[in-house]
Design a protein around this motif. Structure first.
Motif, short mmCIF file in Angstrom:
data_model
loop_
_atom_site.label_atom_id
_atom_site.label_comp_id
_atom_site.label_asym_id
_atom_site.label_seq_id
_atom_site.Cartn_x
_atom_site.Cartn_y
_atom_site.Cartn_z
N VAL A 78 0.85 -1.19 0.00
CA VAL A 78 0.00 0.00 0.00
C VAL A 78 0.88 1.24 0.00
N ASN A 79 0.57 2.17 -0.84
CA ASN A 79 1.35 3.40 -0.94
C ASN A 79 1.20 4.22 0.35
N ALA A 80 2.32 4.54 0.96
CA ALA A 80 2.30 5.24 2.25
C ALA A 80 1.72 6.65 2.13
N LEU A 81 2.01 7.33 1.03
CA LEU A 81 1.48 8.68 0.85
C LEU A 81 -0.03 8.67 0.70
N ALA A 82 -0.58 7.60 0.15
CA ALA A 82 -2.04 7.49 0.04
C ALA A 82 -2.68 7.44 1.41
N VAL A 83 -2.07 6.66 2.31
CA VAL A 83 -2.58 6.59 3.67
C VAL A 83 -2.49 7.96 4.36
N ALA A 84 -1.35 8.64 4.19
CA ALA A 84 -1.18 9.95 4.80
C ALA A 84 -2.18 10.95 4.25
N ALA A 85 -2.45 10.90 2.94
CA ALA A 85 -3.40 11.82 2.33
C ALA A 85 -4.80 11.64 2.92
N LEU A 86 -5.20 10.39 3.12
CA LEU A 86 -6.52 10.13 3.68
C LEU A 86 -6.63 10.66 5.12
N VAL A 87 -5.60 10.38 5.93
CA VAL A 87 -5.63 10.83 7.33
C VAL A 87 -5.67 12.35 7.41
N LEU A 88 -4.82 13.02 6.63
CA LEU A 88 -4.79 14.48 6.65
C LEU A 88 -6.05 15.08 6.07
N GLY A 89 -6.66 14.40 5.12
CA GLY A 89 -7.92 14.88 4.56
C GLY A 89 -9.05 14.84 5.55
N VAL A 90 -9.03 13.83 6.42
CA VAL A 90 -10.07 13.71 7.44
C VAL A 90 -9.94 14.82 8.49
N LEU A 91 -8.70 15.26 8.78
CA LEU A 91 -8.48 16.33 9.76
C LEU A 91 -8.86 17.66 9.12
N CYS A 92 -10.11 18.07 9.36
CA CYS A 92 -10.63 19.24 8.67
C CYS A 92 -9.94 20.53 9.06
N PHE A 93 -9.25 20.57 10.23
CA PHE A 93 -8.58 21.81 10.61
C PHE A 93 -7.24 21.98 9.90
N LEU A 94 -6.83 20.96 9.08
CA LEU A 94 -5.66 21.07 8.21
C LEU A 94 -6.11 20.77 6.78
N PRO A 95 -6.93 21.62 6.18
CA PRO A 95 -7.62 21.27 4.95
C PRO A 95 -6.70 21.02 3.77
N ALA A 96 -5.56 21.73 3.66
CA ALA A 96 -4.71 21.58 2.50
C ALA A 96 -3.62 20.53 2.69
N ALA A 97 -3.49 20.00 3.90
CA ALA A 97 -2.36 19.11 4.19
C ALA A 97 -2.43 17.81 3.41
N GLY A 98 -3.64 17.32 3.10
CA GLY A 98 -3.76 16.04 2.41
C GLY A 98 -3.78 16.15 0.91
N LEU A 99 -3.83 17.37 0.37
CA LEU A 99 -3.95 17.53 -1.07
C LEU A 99 -2.68 17.13 -1.82
N VAL A 100 -1.54 17.69 -1.43
CA VAL A 100 -0.29 17.41 -2.14
C VAL A 100 0.14 15.94 -1.99
N PRO A 101 0.11 15.36 -0.77
CA PRO A 101 0.44 13.93 -0.68
C PRO A 101 -0.49 13.05 -1.51
N GLY A 102 -1.76 13.42 -1.61
CA GLY A 102 -2.69 12.62 -2.40
C GLY A 102 -2.36 12.65 -3.87
N LEU A 103 -2.01 13.81 -4.41
CA LEU A 103 -1.66 13.90 -5.83
C LEU A 103 -0.37 13.14 -6.13
N ILE A 104 0.61 13.25 -5.23
CA ILE A 104 1.86 12.51 -5.44
C ILE A 104 1.62 11.01 -5.37
N ALA A 105 0.75 10.58 -4.44
CA ALA A 105 0.46 9.16 -4.30
C ALA A 105 -0.20 8.61 -5.55
N LEU A 106 -1.11 9.33 -6.15
CA LEU A 106 -1.76 8.86 -7.38
C LEU A 106 -0.75 8.68 -8.51
#
Length: 402
Positions: A66-94
Motif C-alpha cells: 500500500v502506498n504510504a502517501l495514500a494513507v497519509a493523504a486520507l488521514v490528513l484529509g479527514v483532519l478538517c482543521f488542516l484542509p490543504a495538508a492532504g492535497l499534495v500527498p494525495g496527488l503525489i500518491a496517485l
C-alpha cells in the motif's frame, strides 16, 4: 526404407529455450513448449512474462504493498482543521501508484477530495468571520474557563456557588433569579503571575471603587447584597487570563438575587443622574470619616468636617443649577435648604474646641442630610425612598477564583 535426415544438426534448436533432451524415436514430444520453458513473445530469453495478471516485474501471486502517501493523504484529509495538508500527498500518491502498481488509489483519491472540500469550507468561514469565532472558542476551551468570560451587566448562575473556586457559570436573564451580576471587569497587566494575595488586593481596591458607578443609587441596594469577585488562578493565568470580574451577590448562603441592580446612564434619566451625582459625591466625602473617635483624634475629625462642608457647597450649587421637572422643583428646593443647614453644622464641627461640641454639631449635620426632605425629593424623581441600612460589618464580601 528410411529417408536420411538433412545435413546439419539432427534436432532444430528451440529459439525460446535450451535444446530438448534426446528421446527415443516415436516418444511424444514436449508439445509446443517444454515444461518450465518461457513462452514466446517480445521478452528476452529467460525473462518472465506478464503471467495471467499482475504488473511487469512482480511474480504472479506476490503481495501488493500500500502506498504510504495514500494513507497519509486520507488521514490528513479527514483532519478538517488542516484542509490543504492532504492535497499534495494525495496527488503525489496517485502518480506513484500509476507507475508502481501499488494499491491505495482509493485512499489517495479520498484524501484529495476531502482536502479540496476542506479548503472550500475554510474559504467560506474566513469570508464570513466564522473562523475567528471558532478560534476564540477553541482558545477559551483550552483554558477551561470559556463560560467565565463575563462582561459588565451579565447575570449568571454558578453551580458551585460564589464561595471558593468557581470553574463554570451559566449566563441567565437578569430579570429572574440569579447568583451574581457583573458590575465591572478589571484587566491586569501581563507578566509573571503576581500571586493570589496581590490579585486580591487589586480586586479590593478596584471593585469597591467601581461599584457605585454601576449602582449609583445606594438607597436601592438591598442590605443583603455584597461585593464578590472572580480572580485568575495560577493555572488560568498560563492561558492568558488577566481579568478580575467584579460582581454583586447575596451574602446569605444559598440565596440569590432577583432583578438587575444596575443604575447608571443606561437605565436612569438625566434628572435622576443629576440628583444621584450630587448625592454620590456627598456619600464619598462622608465615607472618609477618620477611624479614630473625636476623643482620640479631634484634629483629624475637624479636618474631615471641613472637607464635607466644602463638598456640600459644590453639590448645593449643582442642584440649584439643574433644570428640574415641575413635579420635583419644590421638593429639591426644600432639600437644598436642608443641605444649607447641614453645611453650617459641618462648618461649626470643623472649628469645635472639644469632642463634646464636635458631637453636637456632627449629629445635627447628619440629621439634615438624609432627613424627610431627601425622601420627598427622591420620590418626586422616581428613586428609591428607603434609606440604606448602615453599619453592615456583619455582612461579608468574598472572592472566588477562576
Amino acid at each position: 526404407m528410411s529417408t536420411p535426415p538433412p545435413p546439419g544438426d539432427r534436432q532444430p534448436r528451440d529459439p525460446y529455450g535450451p535444446p530438448p533432451a534426446t528421446r527415443p524415436q516415436g516418444a511424444p514430444g514436449p508439445g509446443p513448449y517444454a515444461r518450465g520453458a518461457p513462452g514466446p513473445g517480445p521478452y528476452a530469453q529467460g525473462a518472465p512474462g506478464p503471467g495471467p495478471c499482475g504488473p511487469v516485474g512482480r511474480p504472479y501471486g506476490a503481495p501488493v504493498s500500500v502506498n504510504a502517501l495514500a494513507v497519509a493523504a486520507l488521514v490528513l484529509g479527514v483532519l478538517c482543521f488542516l484542509p490543504a495538508a492532504g492535497l499534495v500527498p494525495g496527488l503525489i500518491a496517485l502518480r506513484q501508484i500509476r507507475r508502481s502498481g501499488q494499491s491505495g488509489r482509493g485512499m489517495a483519491t479520498a484524501g484529495v477530495v476531502l482536502s479540496a472540500a476542506g479548503i472550500a469550507l475554510w474559504a467560506v468561514a474566513l469570508s464570513t468571520g466564522a473562523a475567528s469565532t471558532a478560534w476564540e472558542g477553541l482558545k477559551d476551551g483550552a483554558r477551561g474557563n470559556e463560560s467565565l468570560s463575563l462582561h459588565k451587566g451579565d447575570c449568571f448562575d454558578a453551580p458551585g456557588g460564589l464561595e471558593g473556586d468557581t470553574y463554570d457559570v451559566d449566563r441567565v436573564p437578569c430579570g429572574g433569579r440569579h447568583d451574581g451580576e457583573v458590575f465591572a471587569v478589571v484587566t491586569l497587566p501581563g507578566g509573571a503571575f503576581p500571586g493570589d494575595t496581590r490579585i486580591t488586593d487589586v480586586a479590593d481596591e478596584k471593585c469597591y471603587a467601581l461599584k457605585d458607578q454601576y449602582a449609583m443609587d445606594t438607597w436601592a441596594m438591598p442590605a443583603d447584597v455584597g461585593v464578590y469577585y472572580l480572580m485568575p488562578s495560577r493555572e488560568s493565568w498560563r492561558y492568558g487570563d488577566r481579568a478580575i470580574t467584579c460582581l454583586f451577590g447575596n451574602t446569605e448562603e444559598g440565596a440569590g438575587l432577583t432583578g438587575s441592580l444596575r443604575g447608571d446612564p443606561t437605565t436612569l434619566d438625566p434628572d435622576q443622574m443629576a440628583f444621584l451625582s450630587a448625592a454620590g459625591a456627598l456619600d464619598t466625602a462622608l465615607a472618609d470619616e477618620p477611624g479614630k473617635t473625636p476623643e482620640d483624634d479631634l484634629a483629624a475629625h475637624r479636618v474631615w468636617a471641613t472637607e464635607v462642608h466644602d463638598v456640600l457647597g459644590e453639590q448645593i450649587e449643582a442642584l440649584r443649577g439643574h433644570s428640574w421637572p415641575a413635579g420635583a422643583r419644590t421638593p429639591v428646593a426644600r432639600l437644598v435648604a436642608n443641605l444649607e443647614d447641614a453645611r453650617a453644622e459641618w462648618r461649626k464641627a470643623g472649628t469645635a474646641g472639644d469632642a463634646e461640641t464636635y458631637h453636637a454639631h456632627y449629629d445635627k449635620a447628619y440629621g439634615s442630610v438624609d432627613g424627610p426632605a431627601t425622601v420627598t425629593a427622591r420620590k418626586a424623581l422616581g428613586l428609591a425612598t428607603t434609606p440604606p441600612v448602615l453599619g453592615r460589618e456583619g455582612k461579608k464580601d468574598s472572592a472566588a477564583q477562576v
